[in-house]
Write a protein that holds these residues in place. Structure first.
Motif, mmCIF file in Angstrom:
data_model
loop_
_atom_site.group_PDB
_atom_site.id
_atom_site.type_symbol
_atom_site.label_atom_id
_atom_site.label_comp_id
_atom_site.label_asym_id
_atom_site.label_seq_id
_atom_site.Cartn_x
_atom_site.Cartn_y
_atom_site.Cartn_z
ATOM 1 N N ASP A 65 -15.773 7.574 -3.310
ATOM 2 C CA ASP A 65 -14.877 6.505 -3.729
ATOM 3 C C ASP A 65 -14.307 6.878 -5.088
ATOM 4 O O ASP A 65 -14.939 7.609 -5.867
ATOM 5 C CB ASP A 65 -15.627 5.175 -3.815
ATOM 6 C CG ASP A 65 -14.701 3.966 -3.729
ATOM 7 O OD1 ASP A 65 -14.602 3.377 -2.640
ATOM 8 O OD2 ASP A 65 -14.059 3.632 -4.741
ATOM 9 N N LEU A 66 -13.106 6.366 -5.388
ATOM 10 C CA LEU A 66 -12.481 6.683 -6.675
ATOM 11 C C LEU A 66 -12.860 5.708 -7.776
ATOM 12 O O LEU A 66 -12.526 5.921 -8.941
ATOM 13 C CB LEU A 66 -10.961 6.756 -6.531
ATOM 14 C CG LEU A 66 -10.180 5.582 -5.938
ATOM 15 C CD1 LEU A 66 -10.091 4.398 -6.873
ATOM 16 C CD2 LEU A 66 -8.765 6.045 -5.578
ATOM 17 N N SER A 67 -13.561 4.617 -7.445
ATOM 18 C CA SER A 67 -13.871 3.577 -8.412
ATOM 19 C C SER A 67 -15.289 3.701 -8.959
ATOM 20 O O SER A 67 -16.259 3.478 -8.231
ATOM 21 C CB SER A 67 -13.711 2.193 -7.770
ATOM 22 O OG SER A 67 -14.295 1.190 -8.577
ATOM 23 N N PRO A 68 -15.446 4.024 -10.245
ATOM 24 C CA PRO A 68 -16.792 4.057 -10.835
ATOM 25 C C PRO A 68 -17.502 2.711 -10.727
ATOM 26 O O PRO A 68 -18.725 2.667 -10.553
ATOM 27 C CB PRO A 68 -16.527 4.436 -12.290
ATOM 28 C CG PRO A 68 -15.218 5.165 -12.268
ATOM 29 C CD PRO A 68 -14.424 4.485 -11.206
ATOM 30 N N GLY A 69 -16.745 1.623 -10.829
ATOM 31 C CA GLY A 69 -17.354 0.300 -10.716
ATOM 32 C C GLY A 69 -17.967 0.062 -9.352
ATOM 33 O O GLY A 69 -19.074 -0.486 -9.239
ATOM 34 N N VAL A 109 -23.635 9.020 -3.056
ATOM 35 C CA VAL A 109 -22.195 8.839 -3.200
ATOM 36 C C VAL A 109 -21.670 9.757 -4.292
ATOM 37 O O VAL A 109 -22.410 10.159 -5.199
ATOM 38 C CB VAL A 109 -21.828 7.371 -3.530
ATOM 39 C CG1 VAL A 109 -22.149 6.453 -2.362
ATOM 40 C CG2 VAL A 109 -22.537 6.889 -4.798
ATOM 41 N N ARG A 110 -20.365 10.056 -4.190
ATOM 42 C CA ARG A 110 -19.696 10.884 -5.198
ATOM 43 C C ARG A 110 -18.358 10.269 -5.541
ATOM 44 O O ARG A 110 -17.716 9.617 -4.705
ATOM 45 C CB ARG A 110 -19.500 12.314 -4.681
ATOM 46 C CG ARG A 110 -20.810 13.059 -4.487
ATOM 47 C CD ARG A 110 -20.614 14.428 -3.877
ATOM 48 N NE ARG A 110 -19.877 15.320 -4.754
ATOM 49 C CZ ARG A 110 -19.666 16.619 -4.495
ATOM 50 N NH1 ARG A 110 -20.135 17.134 -3.372
ATOM 51 N NH2 ARG A 110 -19.005 17.370 -5.332
ATOM 52 N N GLU A 111 -17.940 10.483 -6.771
ATOM 53 C CA GLU A 111 -16.618 10.016 -7.181
ATOM 54 C C GLU A 111 -15.571 11.036 -6.745
ATOM 55 O O GLU A 111 -15.744 12.249 -6.928
ATOM 56 C CB GLU A 111 -16.560 9.832 -8.697
ATOM 57 C CG GLU A 111 -15.253 9.220 -9.183
ATOM 58 C CD GLU A 111 -15.254 8.923 -10.668
ATOM 59 O OE1 GLU A 111 -14.145 8.826 -11.245
ATOM 60 O OE2 GLU A 111 -16.348 8.781 -11.254
ATOM 61 N N GLY A 112 -14.497 10.544 -6.153
ATOM 62 C CA GLY A 112 -13.454 11.444 -5.698
ATOM 63 C C GLY A 112 -12.320 10.690 -5.038
ATOM 64 O O GLY A 112 -12.435 9.491 -4.755
ATOM 65 N N ASN A 113 -11.243 11.391 -4.788
ATOM 66 C CA ASN A 113 -10.031 10.813 -4.222
ATOM 67 C C ASN A 113 -9.869 11.249 -2.772
ATOM 68 O O ASN A 113 -10.232 12.375 -2.406
ATOM 69 C CB ASN A 113 -8.819 11.263 -5.042
ATOM 70 C CG ASN A 113 -7.598 10.412 -4.788
ATOM 71 O OD1 ASN A 113 -7.071 10.371 -3.677
ATOM 72 N ND2 ASN A 113 -7.144 9.711 -5.820
ATOM 73 N N ALA A 114 -9.316 10.376 -1.949
ATOM 74 C CA ALA A 114 -9.116 10.699 -0.535
ATOM 75 C C ALA A 114 -8.196 11.890 -0.337
ATOM 76 O O ALA A 114 -8.267 12.570 0.690
ATOM 77 C CB ALA A 114 -8.545 9.485 0.200
#
Length: 235
Positions: free
Chosen positions: A68-72, A84-89
């Motif tokens: 998901d791109l949202s840290p929140g 989970v990992r932070e990232g863009n589709a």
């Protein structure tokens, strides 16, 4: 407002919005579809949010990973113990052919470069694996309701018109797919339900849930769903 800021704003009240009968019905139909293709296999959820679906997917998948791109949103997913990992589709942080199934629910309609996002989903799926890609359907009662109703607040400062949103026809969806994905079948979610509030009505809510479940995979009916899932196999 950019998508990351929007979903960080949304994160605080996101789960309270998802606790009613309407969202339980949507979630059940989506998770049921993932189980059909992903039981005992490696699954990636693109746009996993706080992990409500990912946690359920982990109960039947060999591995379940979210991005998901949202840290929140991700902070809440990590608090659940999810991977989970932070990232863009449009730039998934995974190697080629890492998963058997990639699913994306209520995410792709908010991605402007949809062709790139679908190409990324195809890239990280193994040959013979599946991409379950959900779109907002222009040929639906939901689209008409959205056109007529005022914006819905997601916080004290932001409403749901603050983020890019696209509605597509099945024909447009087919044109977005990369050559490596073959569209095999589809599932419709929210075919007959006129508004989320209808699910709270005595008797009516239970009837709608039953009908939605029975008609989700029926030709013609599924083409009119508010949320239209293309089930595509990697060739």
């Amino acid at each position: 407002m950019d998508n990351r800021s929007y979903y960080d704003e949304f994160a605080a009240g996101y789960e309270s919005e998802r606790s009613g009968a309407y969202h339980r019905m949507l979630d059940d139909l989506e998770v049921e579809l993932v189980a059909r293709y992903g039981t005992g296999r490696d699954v990636l959820e693109v746009g996993c949010g706080t992990g409500l679906l990912l946690g359920r997917i982990g109960a039947f998948a060999a591995t379940a990973v979210g991005v998901d791109l949202s840290p929140g949103m991700l902070a809440k997913a990590r608090a659940r113990g999810l991977e989970v990992r932070e990232g863009n589709a449009t730039a998934l942080p995974f190697a080629d052919q890492s998963f058997d199934v990639v699913c994306a629910f209520k995410v792709l309609a908010h991605v402007q470069d949809i062709e790139r996002a679908l190409a990324e989903c195809a890239r990280v799926v193994r040959p013979g694996g599946w991409v379950l890609a959900e779109f907002y359907n222009k040929h639906s009662l939901r689209w008409l309701v959205k056109r007529l109703k005022p914006a819905t607040a997601i916080s004290q400062r932001v409403d749901d018109e603050a983020v890019y949103t696209r509605y597509d026809t099945p024909q447009e969806i087919a044109a977005y797919l990369p050559p490596s994905l073959q569209w095999v079948t589809s599932r419709g979610v929210r075919i007959f339900t006129p508004a989320a509030s209808a699910m709270r009505l005595p008797l009516v809510g239970g009837w709608l849930r039953e009908v939605e479940g029975r008609c989700a995979d029926l030709p013609i009916a599924r083409e009119l769903a508010g949320f239209y899932i293309a089930c595509c196999q990697r060739v």
